[in-house]
Motif scaffolding. Structure first.
Motif, PDB file in Angstrom:
ATOM      1  N   ALA A 110     -14.383  93.311  21.449  1.00 28.12           N
ATOM      2  CA  ALA A 110     -13.533  93.693  20.381  1.00 28.12           C
ATOM      3  C   ALA A 110     -12.157  94.412  20.942  1.00 28.12           C
ATOM      4  O   ALA A 110     -11.242  94.053  20.360  1.00 28.12           O
ATOM      5  CB  ALA A 110     -14.253  94.629  19.304  1.00 28.12           C
ATOM      6  N   LEU A 111     -12.340  95.151  21.902  1.00 21.06           N
ATOM      7  CA  LEU A 111     -11.266  96.040  22.335  1.00 21.06           C
ATOM      8  C   LEU A 111     -10.456  94.853  23.166  1.00 21.06           C
ATOM      9  O   LEU A 111      -9.146  94.855  23.029  1.00 21.06           O
ATOM     10  CB  LEU A 111     -11.707  97.030  23.374  1.00 21.06           C
ATOM     11  CG  LEU A 111     -12.260  98.206  22.639  1.00 21.06           C
ATOM     12  CD1 LEU A 111     -12.756  99.149  23.727  1.00 21.06           C
ATOM     13  CD2 LEU A 111     -11.323  98.986  21.661  1.00 21.06           C
ATOM     14  N   ALA A 112     -10.776  93.943  23.984  1.00 20.89           N
ATOM     15  CA  ALA A 112     -10.222  93.123  24.808  1.00 20.89           C
ATOM     16  C   ALA A 112      -9.462  91.926  23.642  1.00 20.89           C
ATOM     17  O   ALA A 112      -8.179  91.755  23.916  1.00 20.89           O
ATOM     18  CB  ALA A 112     -10.931  92.550  25.662  1.00 20.89           C
ATOM     19  N   PHE A 113     -10.290  91.467  22.794  1.00 23.85           N
ATOM     20  CA  PHE A 113      -9.628  90.551  21.975  1.00 23.85           C
ATOM     21  C   PHE A 113      -8.477  91.096  21.249  1.00 23.85           C
ATOM     22  O   PHE A 113      -7.348  90.632  20.844  1.00 23.85           O
ATOM     23  CB  PHE A 113     -10.593  90.109  21.042  1.00 23.85           C
ATOM     24  CG  PHE A 113     -10.335  88.797  20.093  1.00 23.85           C
ATOM     25  CD1 PHE A 113     -10.205  87.490  21.082  1.00 23.85           C
ATOM     26  CD2 PHE A 113      -9.980  88.587  18.644  1.00 23.85           C
ATOM     27  CE1 PHE A 113     -10.018  86.465  20.525  1.00 23.85           C
ATOM     28  CE2 PHE A 113      -9.714  87.345  18.298  1.00 23.85           C
ATOM     29  CZ  PHE A 113      -9.607  86.485  19.155  1.00 23.85           C
ATOM     30  N   VAL A 118      -2.569  92.288  20.143  1.00 24.72           N
ATOM     31  CA  VAL A 118      -1.401  93.219  19.874  1.00 24.72           C
ATOM     32  C   VAL A 118      -0.323  93.326  21.011  1.00 24.72           C
ATOM     33  O   VAL A 118       0.758  93.093  20.684  1.00 24.72           O
ATOM     34  CB  VAL A 118      -2.210  94.594  19.496  1.00 24.72           C
ATOM     35  CG1 VAL A 118      -0.899  95.578  19.431  1.00 24.72           C
ATOM     36  CG2 VAL A 118      -2.906  94.561  18.294  1.00 24.72           C
ATOM     37  N   GLY A 119      -0.829  93.220  22.139  1.00 24.00           N
ATOM     38  CA  GLY A 119       0.139  93.693  23.348  1.00 24.00           C
ATOM     39  C   GLY A 119      -0.310  92.844  24.485  1.00 24.00           C
ATOM     40  O   GLY A 119      -1.055  93.282  25.449  1.00 24.00           O
ATOM     41  N   PRO A 120       0.106  91.545  24.642  1.00 21.38           N
ATOM     42  CA  PRO A 120      -0.088  90.665  25.878  1.00 21.38           C
ATOM     43  C   PRO A 120       0.466  91.499  27.144  1.00 21.38           C
ATOM     44  O   PRO A 120      -0.518  91.269  28.223  1.00 21.38           O
ATOM     45  CB  PRO A 120       0.807  89.371  25.640  1.00 21.38           C
ATOM     46  CG  PRO A 120       1.117  89.763  24.111  1.00 21.38           C
ATOM     47  CD  PRO A 120       1.125  91.135  23.591  1.00 21.38           C
ATOM     48  N   ALA A 121       1.225  92.437  27.311  1.00 23.86           N
ATOM     49  CA  ALA A 121       1.554  93.141  28.483  1.00 23.86           C
ATOM     50  C   ALA A 121       0.387  93.788  29.033  1.00 23.86           C
ATOM     51  O   ALA A 121       0.162  93.906  30.335  1.00 23.86           O
ATOM     52  CB  ALA A 121       2.736  94.130  28.282  1.00 23.86           C
ATOM     53  N   TRP A 122      -0.373  94.411  28.116  1.00 17.39           N
ATOM     54  CA  TRP A 122      -1.539  95.513  28.968  1.00 17.39           C
ATOM     55  C   TRP A 122      -2.870  94.859  27.997  1.00 17.39           C
ATOM     56  O   TRP A 122      -3.790  95.554  28.492  1.00 17.39           O
ATOM     57  CB  TRP A 122      -1.376  96.716  28.375  1.00 17.39           C
ATOM     58  CG  TRP A 122      -0.788  97.015  26.794  1.00 17.39           C
ATOM     59  CD1 TRP A 122       0.202  97.038  26.229  1.00 17.39           C
ATOM     60  CD2 TRP A 122      -1.696  97.342  25.746  1.00 17.39           C
ATOM     61  NE1 TRP A 122       0.297  97.080  24.703  1.00 17.39           N
ATOM     62  CE2 TRP A 122      -1.179  97.288  24.542  1.00 17.39           C
ATOM     63  CE3 TRP A 122      -3.288  97.347  25.554  1.00 17.39           C
ATOM     64  CZ2 TRP A 122      -1.628  97.432  23.292  1.00 17.39           C
ATOM     65  CZ3 TRP A 122      -3.879  97.470  24.596  1.00 17.39           C
ATOM     66  CH2 TRP A 122      -3.034  97.625  23.194  1.00 17.39           C
ATOM     67  N   ALA A 123      -2.960  93.759  27.891  1.00 13.14           N
ATOM     68  CA  ALA A 123      -4.108  93.046  27.609  1.00 13.14           C
ATOM     69  C   ALA A 123      -5.160  92.714  28.623  1.00 13.14           C
ATOM     70  O   ALA A 123      -6.125  93.145  28.542  1.00 13.14           O
ATOM     71  CB  ALA A 123      -3.985  91.658  26.522  1.00 13.14           C
ATOM     72  N   GLY A 124      -4.414  92.428  29.702  1.00 11.60           N
ATOM     73  CA  GLY A 124      -5.157  92.024  30.808  1.00 11.60           C
ATOM     74  C   GLY A 124      -5.991  93.348  31.505  1.00 11.60           C
ATOM     75  O   GLY A 124      -7.291  93.184  31.580  1.00 11.60           O
ATOM     76  N   PRO A 125      -5.436  94.327  31.822  1.00 11.01           N
ATOM     77  CA  PRO A 125      -5.940  95.608  32.280  1.00 11.01           C
ATOM     78  C   PRO A 125      -6.905  96.182  31.496  1.00 11.01           C
ATOM     79  O   PRO A 125      -7.968  96.680  31.787  1.00 11.01           O
ATOM     80  CB  PRO A 125      -4.821  96.487  32.600  1.00 11.01           C
ATOM     81  CG  PRO A 125      -3.540  95.780  32.526  1.00 11.01           C
ATOM     82  CD  PRO A 125      -3.815  94.362  31.807  1.00 11.01           C
ATOM     83  N   VAL A 126      -7.019  96.209  30.101  1.00 12.33           N
ATOM     84  CA  VAL A 126      -7.804  96.451  29.182  1.00 12.33           C
ATOM     85  C   VAL A 126      -8.877  95.692  29.063  1.00 12.33           C
ATOM     86  O   VAL A 126     -10.029  96.515  29.349  1.00 12.33           O
ATOM     87  CB  VAL A 126      -7.017  96.594  27.603  1.00 12.33           C
ATOM     88  CG1 VAL A 126      -8.299  96.846  26.548  1.00 12.33           C
ATOM     89  CG2 VAL A 126      -5.939  97.854  27.488  1.00 12.33           C
ATOM     90  N   ALA A 127      -8.746  94.658  29.238  1.00  9.43           N
ATOM     91  CA  ALA A 127      -9.818  93.589  29.296  1.00  9.43           C
ATOM     92  C   ALA A 127     -10.801  93.731  30.678  1.00  9.43           C
ATOM     93  O   ALA A 127     -12.088  93.755  30.591  1.00  9.43           O
ATOM     94  CB  ALA A 127      -9.487  92.166  29.198  1.00  9.43           C
ATOM     95  N   VAL A 128     -10.129  94.047  31.526  1.00  7.70           N
ATOM     96  CA  VAL A 128     -10.760  94.226  33.009  1.00  7.70           C
ATOM     97  C   VAL A 128     -11.471  95.569  32.910  1.00  7.70           C
ATOM     98  O   VAL A 128     -12.750  95.659  33.289  1.00  7.70           O
ATOM     99  CB  VAL A 128      -9.690  94.196  34.158  1.00  7.70           C
ATOM    100  CG1 VAL A 128     -10.434  94.853  35.423  1.00  7.70           C
ATOM    101  CG2 VAL A 128      -9.184  92.842  34.291  1.00  7.70           C
TER     102      VAL A 128
END
Length: 299
Positions: A110-113, A118-128
């Motif tokens: 849910a958080l990664a999606f 919302v914010g592609p710039a920081w989506a990667g680090p959050v998903a990791v």
């Protein structure tokens, strides 16, 4: 007749006496594993503990038993315990903890999606971050030890993969956490049930391996669906997801961390086949480690 019966009776009495005095190997084994035998709620707990200490069916033959389960039954019968032993905690009905655990498993996806939307710039680090955090949590149950090396390697692997293939890959891995939780829980419950119906270590191993294959197949299909939902390439995402799932299973069941770390390190090599080879190698290790009764004994 009376004279013949007397020596036989005396000999019959003398043999157990000699066995009890110093030739009783089971008594020595009981003393060595006294804590395990006294806290066990059934012979299966003792059998799993003996296997963890390297006692096999061949070893049990030296104790005049056909297999480890038979030896465990004698140890259980000869162990002192209270009149009303505690009930089996594994058979307690599922309640709030089970639902809470599934809720935690839903959070990474849910958080990664949400971050990707919302914010592609920081989506990667959050998903990791949320994917590795989900991997850490089940490892807390593995004897109370945090296998930091495996977690750091997993973080490096997921971060490196997201850097090479884009944030969508990390989002797909995060979405696969929830089905991984369900597959792992189903495997653990099924293995415990099969442990209860087994009468030999090999019998349990033969029952556990198909169950593991079923859990892996179920998760692989779910991981492919998660990758498709995130919009990332299946040939890249699925082997990585399977590698993380097997890591979760092995850490959760207290397996040796060396092969886990080696597989995660292998997957870091920037070659397309590296993750596939790492997942295949870890699957072989899981088949050996998770088909042991000791991997499913309650801590």
């Amino acid at each position: 007749m009376g004279d013949g019966a007397g020596p036989r009776a005396a000999g019959a009495d003398a043999t157990p006496g000699r066995r009890r005095a110093g030739g009783d190997p089971v008594k020595a084994l009981l003393h060595r594993h006294r804590e395990l035998c006294e806290r066990a709620v059934d012979p299966l707990e003792i059998a799993a503990g003996l296997e963890a200490h390297g006692i096999t069916d061949r070893t049990a033959a030296r104790f005049r038993h056909r297999d480890v389960f038979s030896l465990a039954e004698e140890l259980y019968a000869r162990s002192p315990r209270g009149e009303h032993p505690a009930g089996r905690p594994g058979r307690a009905p599922a309640g709030a903890p089970a639902f809470r655990g599934f809720g935690y498993a839903l959070l990474p996806g849910a958080l990664a999606f949400g971050a990707a939307a919302v914010g592609p710039a920081w989506a990667g680090p959050v998903a990791v971050a949320v994917t590795v955090a989900a991997l850490v949590w089940p490892g807390r149950s593995a004897g109370g030890r945090f296998p930091y090396t495996a977690h750091l390697l997993a973080a490096a692997l997921v971060g490196w993969a997201a850097h090479r293939h884009g944030a969508a890959l990390a989002v797909g891995l995060a979405l696969a956490v929830a089905p991984g939780h369900l597959a792992a829980a189903a495997f653990a419950a099924g293995a415990r049930a099969r442990l209860g119906g087994s009468r030999a270590l090999e019998d349990f191993a033969d029952r556990a391996r198909p169950l593991l294959f079923a859990a892996v197949a179920l998760f692989t299909a779910a991981a492919a669906g998660a990758a498709a939902l995130a919009g990332t390439a299946l040939p890249v995402a699925v082997p990585l997801a399977l590698l993380l799932f097997l890591t979760r299973l092995l850490l959760r069941h207290g397996a040796h961390r060396g092969p886990v770390g080696a597989a995660l390190a292998l997957a870091l090599i920037p070659v397309p086949a590296a993750a596939i080879a790492a997942a295949a190698g870890l699957l072989v290790h899981a088949l050996l480690a998770l088909s042991r009764a000791s991997a499913h004994a309650r801590p």
